[in-house]
Design an enzyme around this catalytic site. Sequence first.
Site, PDB file in Angstrom:
ATOM      1  N   GLN A 119       8.196  -0.855  24.398  1.00 43.86           N
ATOM      2  CA  GLN A 119       9.212   0.014  25.014  1.00 43.86           C
ATOM      3  C   GLN A 119      10.109   0.661  23.971  1.00 43.86           C
ATOM      4  O   GLN A 119      10.748   1.671  24.247  1.00 43.86           O
ATOM      5  CB  GLN A 119      10.080  -0.794  25.997  1.00 43.86           C
TER       6      GLN A 119
ATOM      7  N   LYS B  79       2.261   4.481  26.334  1.00 45.52           N
ATOM      8  CA  LYS B  79       3.680   4.543  26.682  1.00 45.52           C
ATOM      9  C   LYS B  79       4.407   5.578  25.820  1.00 45.52           C
ATOM     10  O   LYS B  79       5.609   5.774  25.938  1.00 45.52           O
ATOM     11  CB  LYS B  79       4.324   3.169  26.497  1.00 45.52           C
TER      12      LYS B  79
ATOM     13  N   CYS C 288       5.679  -7.941  34.799  1.00 43.12           N
ATOM     14  CA  CYS C 288       5.034  -8.816  33.791  1.00 43.12           C
ATOM     15  C   CYS C 288       6.100  -9.507  32.937  1.00 43.12           C
ATOM     16  O   CYS C 288       5.924  -9.681  31.714  1.00 43.12           O
ATOM     17  CB  CYS C 288       4.048  -8.055  32.923  1.00 43.12           C
TER      18      CYS C 288
END
Length: 601
Positions: free
Chosen positions: A398, A421, A559
């Site tokens: 992230q 991502k 998750c």
Amino acid sequence: MTTQVPRAGETPQLPAAGSSTPGVALAGARFPGGPTLPDFDPMSLSRVVAQLANELFAAPIPAAGAPSPADGSALAAAPSGPSAPSAPLPPSSPASPAPTSANVPVASGVGDVDPRSPFDAPLDFSAITAPSDPFAGQGFDPALSLPLSLLDPRAPSPELPLPAPQGPPASPAVPTFDAFEISPTSDPSIRSLGNAPFDANVLKREFPILNEPVRGKRLVWLDNAATTQKPQTVIDRLSHFYEHENSNIHRAAHTLAARATDAYESARESVRRFLNAPSTREIVFVRGTTEGINLIAQSWGRRNVGPGDEIVISWLEHHANIVPWQMLCSEKGARLRVAPVDDRGQVILEEYEKLLGPKTKLVSFTQVSNALGTVNPLAEVIGMAKAHGVPVLVDGAQGAPHLGFDAPASGADFYAFSGHKLYGPTGIGVLWAKREHLEAMPPWQGGGDMIRSVGFDKTTFAPPPAKFEAGTPAIAQAIGLGAAVAWLQEIGVGAAIAHEREIVAYAEAALREVPGLRFVGTPRERSGAISFLLGDVHPHDVATIVDRHGVAVRAGHHCAQPVMKRYGIAATVRASFGVYSTREDVDALVGALLAAQEVFA
Ligand code: C6P
């Protein structure tokens, strides 16, 4: 006949880089262990193949009924097409020696054949180079991309109108939120594409899927933490690969193998630049963050962790940064220690520091929590670990898309992120590791391309990164990722960070006004994601209703079950943002949540 079959480990005799098509020369340089015919050196073979290709490409197509030239003059007279610039060799690749009379016999002109060998003719490769390759060396020129109106920021959308840059919110029923504060940024890396101010509404038009109607509405994509959408430049790059370059890499002398190899290694160089890593040898392509962490656990971990040793993680971690360490610990008799988080969803640094000691073998922390959006104070986390001489892995799944990462400046030892991502394809990710670690680490998978030589009695391994890339890699995906990171850098990582910070702050302010909405996690520093609950409505129901309004958010445990447990809940609704997120997207989410409340009232 000259026989120059290179032995394993030997550098083949090559023409000087740039003296011929990059493809053929570089392919030869990269496959010292590659296939050869017994009596011919591979470069001679590749030259003759290219010669034949030249002749094919250079021969004018005869007009119907026209006599075909029987004297070979077509080859000599054919105009040379434009040469695509050679993609640079990675700095670590073996240098190509200049041609010498010993390895490149001189002939009198194009098409001449040296009587000593049919393979020694000097060649003109220009005609077989892809004409005006828009992607050569990753220097993609938008002017050469598809002539879709979607790509023209001034062109109106053919289907659903996108909001004008300064226009009213998508849903007039939903209030906009101007009463929010963001901390000003003085990030010196902020720059914008072509001096134009960063404008997410314009950027949106580079993403075809964001024009996709969903349930009759314009798609509002707020599930960026799960995966991001892909800009046209990445989509085009993948198409270009399959249309012009598709081949396996590192293995063959033919032109497409060379093009594909060049493109793959150029992507590695783009990633190196993105991470500011000192060498492409430190960039290992993997399937994603999960595989990157597993690689370290299985290779570095198995060698360096023993009975009684400890690995330190935090309560914020994604399963990908928990389970590989549990598996390693149970195999080795080691112990997993977990740093707690406070009610705001931040690691309690004093408690983390207490976990560090002589038994600690590794610290593995996420840069940004996918479940709560917490930005971890990495400088402190890494500094404390280093004070104890402990190496650090950072899960950048992230962090990379929202904050970037300066690998050497961070002080970390390992960093993993996922391409999908970061506006790139699925199935590709990156593990960065300090070179000394990669050199000392054993391979974790065996197979083709990761070896120097194989015998039944003994196998020796290629140096990193090849040592960790067994088998045919995700070639197209890696090239697509290279295009994605180059695209993000072109926009300006700093500008993207500033924009996302503004959008996240706007969203926090907007969501705070939704009656019954409760944030899960209120970190001081947040990036990318906001988790919340809406009254006592199940998060899955909220996400389902919101989807009816064309708004995509994720509901679930993300998750990250331990951190859900920390809050005594099973799931949250998560809105997560990207470079193309706008205030109008946030307003659409708020409108959809208000509608959801009415449904469940
Ligand atoms: N998080 C999410 O919706 P992979 O699946 O290998 O690309 O990434 C795994 C991973 C590791 N660490 C963090 C912090 C992550 O967020 C993820 C992926 C997605 O939040 C899918 S569960």
